[in-house]
Every structure is written in C-alpha cells, then in structure tokens.
Design an enzyme around this catalytic site. Structure first.
Site, mmCIF file in Angstrom:
data_model
loop_
_atom_site.group_PDB
_atom_site.id
_atom_site.type_symbol
_atom_site.label_atom_id
_atom_site.label_comp_id
_atom_site.label_asym_id
_atom_site.label_seq_id
_atom_site.Cartn_x
_atom_site.Cartn_y
_atom_site.Cartn_z
ATOM 1 N N GLU A 1 -9.812 50.187 2.096
ATOM 2 C CA GLU A 1 -9.163 50.355 0.792
ATOM 3 C C GLU A 1 -8.450 49.083 0.341
ATOM 4 O OE1 GLU A 1 -8.222 55.087 0.016
ATOM 5 O OE2 GLU A 1 -6.548 53.762 0.378
ATOM 6 N N HIS B 1 -25.004 54.048 23.518
ATOM 7 C CA HIS B 1 -26.228 54.848 23.685
ATOM 8 C C HIS B 1 -26.731 55.391 22.345
ATOM 9 C CE1 HIS B 1 -25.986 54.862 28.135
ATOM 10 N NE2 HIS B 1 -24.720 54.575 27.844
ATOM 11 N N LYS C 1 -12.634 61.197 -8.399
ATOM 12 C CA LYS C 1 -11.699 62.240 -8.842
ATOM 13 C C LYS C 1 -11.968 62.584 -10.301
ATOM 14 C CE LYS C 1 -7.830 60.814 -5.912
ATOM 15 N NZ LYS C 1 -6.507 60.227 -5.911
HETATM 16 O O1 PA5 Z 1 -3.783 54.714 0.832
HETATM 17 C C1 PA5 Z 1 -3.743 55.449 -0.135
HETATM 18 O O2 PA5 Z 1 -2.997 55.228 -1.095
HETATM 19 C C2 PA5 Z 1 -4.577 56.716 -0.201
HETATM 20 O O3 PA5 Z 1 -5.436 56.836 0.855
HETATM 21 C C3 PA5 Z 1 -3.660 57.923 -0.207
HETATM 22 O O4 PA5 Z 1 -2.878 57.904 0.946
HETATM 23 C C4 PA5 Z 1 -4.450 59.232 -0.267
HETATM 24 O O5 PA5 Z 1 -5.319 59.203 -1.350
HETATM 25 C C5 PA5 Z 1 -3.512 60.420 -0.377
HETATM 26 O O6 PA5 Z 1 -2.692 60.282 -1.491
HETATM 27 P P1 PA5 Z 1 -1.372 61.123 -1.654
HETATM 28 O O7 PA5 Z 1 -0.460 60.779 -0.539
HETATM 29 O O8 PA5 Z 1 -0.836 60.718 -2.983
HETATM 30 O O9 PA5 Z 1 -1.769 62.578 -1.621
#
Ligand code: PA5
Length: 447
Positions: free
Chosen positions: A287, A308, A422
């Site tokens: 990310e 394996h 989303k």
């Molecule tokens: O790193 C990030 O920002 C995302 O992976 C969020 O942690 C994830 O989408 C969950 O979001 P939230 O904590 O708002 O539910």
C-alpha cells in the site's frame, strides 16, 4: 541493544552501482521523515510513537485486556487491513501454534478475528463457535465506516447482546477508532462502550504500535511494554543516516535492486510462526509503494513448505525477483531427531540433531542455490521470537518503508487506489448517495 542483524552481501553485487547512487537520496529521505518535510507528512506520527507512548496508556490498555481476559472465553477482534494485520502478526508469532486447539482456560481467552473478509461461511462458523459462549468484541476501524468490519460487528454485536444482554455487553465491547469522526465513534459514544483513539497522524498500516495492535496483543497475553521498548530502541538506532542505519541500508538495497530490474521482493521465513508477519509486511510495502505506476511487488513464502511449491519458480523462473529472509537465530525449545535401529527412512545421519539444525542447513542450501540462480538475497537475522525483538523488527520495517517510498518518489502514506473497488461495490449494492455510479456501472456491465 540491537537484536537484529541485516546482511546485504549476497544482494549487493547484483546492483552495486545503483546502491551507491542512492546514498544522497537516502540522507534526504531520512531527513524528510525526521523533520516531517516529505510527501504525506501529515501521517508520520508513527516515527516517534513508540518512544513517546505514555506509561498511563500502556497501563490502561493492560487493564482493559485484564477485564476482557477475566470475562471472556473468546475475544473477537474485528478489523481489516491495518486495523487487523499487525495484531494478527504479533499474536501468531508469539502464541503457541496449536493454542486454538486447546480448550479455553480461565483468564486465557482465545483471540479470534472477524471483519477481515466477507465470507458467509466464515461468519456462520464463527457465530456457531460463539453460540452460548462468553465472548467480547474489540472493534477497530480508523475511518469507522469500513464495510467489512461494519458487517461483522453488526452481526456479532447482535449475537452478543442476545446472549449476554445489552447492559452486560457494554463492558464486553471496546471500540478503537478516530477521536471524533465516523459511524463507529458515534455508536461508541451513544452506547457508552470503552474506546481508544487512533492518532490522526498514524495511518492504518503503521498503527500496530497504537491501541489498534496493542490491545489485541495484550488480550492474547503478550507484554506490550516490551514490544514498545523494542520499537523505541530501533527508533534510536535508525534515527540518523549512515552505514549503521539498517533501515536505510535495507531501503537502499531494495531500491537499487528495483532500479536494476528486480520487480518482486519475496519475504521469506523459515518458521510458520512468521506467516502473518509477512502478511503485515505485504500490506505495509504494497500500500505504501504501489502507486503512480511504480513499486516493488511484495510477495512472501513460508519455507521450507513453499520450497515444495514455489521453489521451482524461484530457482528457474523469470529473473525479476529478490529475496529478503528473516531467520530466527535460536528457537525457544528443543526437539531432537531420534535414532531408529531399523533406519528404513534412511535419516539416521540426522539422529541427535536439533530440528532447527536441519532447518538452518535448508536455509543455507537454499540461499546458495538461489543466489547462484540469479536471485539476490538479503538476510535479516533476529535473536529470538519475543515481544522486544518483534518491536524492533516492526519499527525497522516501518522506517525502511518510509525511506523506501521517498527513494521511489511516491507518497508512502496514502492509498488512493483502495477506493476504486469500494466505489464499484457501493454502486453495485445501490448504496444511497451512489445513484449516478449505480446507473453508470449497470450500463457498463450490461454492455
Ligand atoms: O492502511 C490502511 O490505511 C488500510 O489498510 C486500512 O487500515 C484498512 O482499509 C481499514 O481501514 P479502517 O481502519 O478505516 O477500517
């Protein structure tokens, strides 16, 4: 004291020139992180978080954990992405691999996870397990509006309130969310659940050392003060640029390999206890770096299991990968291979050896083969698996990730690409407010 050693010798000669070229940029990257002058600097609260966590917060988290431990056979942590992976990584690394197969004991609840998928079978099977059981819920969402945890929370809260009653449930639900925004904050304030705040300047994937990770880790019975201490010590060790800054060295080496054409990094472990640590790492780097058409693809293997299955590809497939191995110096236990008089399996030559001695030779043999096969290899040796060392390892990877993102010239602290699915999902589910998107997507799928 550093409990982690990084060795880049078997990677360096694959990209020595590129490595040298990154020196000045790395100094700049570290300065940006320390001074908050780089891209996304609204989200660098994690840089000094561990050293600045007040002792009162640790005490409060431990008190909440003790209450849940005293009153629950199961504690379900609801969250996804950064609101789940850190706790799961640490708890899997530090807990008995077979803990879930033992019956719950007083004051030792099983920690379970939900809201990290939308599987109907998973949800139904969890509901079935919790039927008639004493359980609590830690619901975690920074935005407070993420669909997956929201669905799981609605379902499990309903079950908890039916089983324990609404009043008793209030003490069994803890919400970790934004200080003022989001649906979860509104609900928690209205219902009077205990809450913890996720700091504004810490993004999800950097939040394991906030209550997001600390509470579920404490509930599982692990020492969060030691985890923070390990992270704080690594914070100090990686503050300034230079050859002793292992976060800088790792970030520069992976960036140099990327510039030399290696597009995939495999995080490799030799113990299944680190499986979810790799999952946490994949999110952190995926990310943070995968944007603007750039970024190393972070993948992982669990060895020797995956030798394996993926071993063939790694040895002889496209030469676009490099490996970063996490090797634990010494296991906490001892199991020896026994002698067998008949020796029909032919492994008496191993009799009297520790299982880990065989593992280490598998690791060394694999490294030699992979390096000879054109796969650069970095090795991170950690002293042992405990809270202190994991705290160091977590901070090391976080700091290196920030440096690495700046070396790549991206904003490592946003994730605009996560919104695309989303938006489509909400349009398809006809969420109020998405009418135009619904019409557009229906036209698209109907052709
Ligand atoms: O790193 C990030 O920002 C995302 O992976 C969020 O942690 C994830 O989408 C969950 O979001 P939230 O904590 O708002 O539910």
């Amino acid at each position: 004291m550093k409990s982690i050693e990084l060795n880049i010798q078997d990677a360096l000669y694959f990209a020595e020139k590129q490595y040298e070229a990154t020196q000045g940029e790395a100094v700049e990257a570290i300065t940006k992180l320390e001074k908050g002058t780089g891209l996304g600097s609204d989200y660098i609260g994690w840089v000094n978080l561990a050293s600045q966590t007040p002792a009162e917060l640790v005490e409060k988290i431990n008190a909440t954990a003790a209450r849940l431990r005293a009153n629950c056979e199961y504690v379900v942590c609801i969250g996804i992405g950064g609101s789940y992976l850190g706790a799961k990584a640490v708890n899997t690394a530090l807990s008995d691999s077979f803990a879930d197969y033992y019956a719950p004991k007083p004051n030792e609840p099983k920690v379970l996870y939900a809201g990290q998928n939308i599987g109907e079978e998973y949800t139904a099977e969890l509901q079935k397990l919790l039927e008639g059981k004493k359980f609590g819920i830690i619901v975690i969402s920074k935005s407070g509006t993420t669909t997956e945890p929201a669905i799981a929370f609605r379902i499990l809260r309903d079950q908890l309130e039916k089983q324990a009653g609404t009043e008793v449930s209030k003490d069994l639900i803890v919400a970790i969310t934004d200080a003022s925004k989001g649906a979860l904050r509104t609900m928690a304030d209205q219902e009077g659940w205990e809450t913890y705040v996720i700091p504004d300047n810490v993004g999800g994937r950097f939040s394991v050392l906030t209550p997001v990770g600390l509470l579920p880790i404490a509930v599982a019975g692990h020492d969060i003060a030691k985890l923070l201490q390990g992270a704080a010590d690594m914070e100090k060790a990686t503050e300034h640029p230079g050859p002793d800054n292992m976060a800088e060295v790792y970030a520069r080496m992976r960036n140099a390999l990327y510039r030399s054409g290696k597009k995939i990094e495999l995080l490799v472990n030799y113990t299944p206890k680190l499986h979810f640590f790799s999952e946490w790492w994949k999110q952190l780097y995926g990310e943070s770096e995968g944007k603007d058409g750039k970024g190393i693809f972070p993948a992982s293997v669990d060895n020797t299991t995956d030798l394996h299955s993926m071993g063939q590809w790694i040895q002889e497939g496209e030469r676009s990968i490099f490996e970063t191995v996490i090797s634990v110096k010494k296991p906490a236990v001892s199991v020896l291979v026994p002698e067998n008089a008949a020796n029909l399996d032919g492994i008496n030559y191993l009799a009297g050896k520790h299982v880990d001695e065989v593992n280490k030779m598998a690791e060394l043999g694999t490294k030699i083969a992979h390096v000879e096969g054109g796969v650069p290899n970095m090795r991170i040796e950690i002293d042992r698996l405990d809270e202190y060392v994991l705290g160091q390892l977590i901070y090391f990877f976080e700091k290196a990730c920030g440096i690495s993102g700046y070396l790549l010239d991206v904003n490592p602290f946003n994730q605009p690409g996560v919104e695309a699915y989303k938006k489509n999902m909400f349009a398809l589910l006809e969420k109020p407010g998405y009418e135009a998107e619904t019409a557009a997507i229906k036209t698209k799928i109907q052709g």
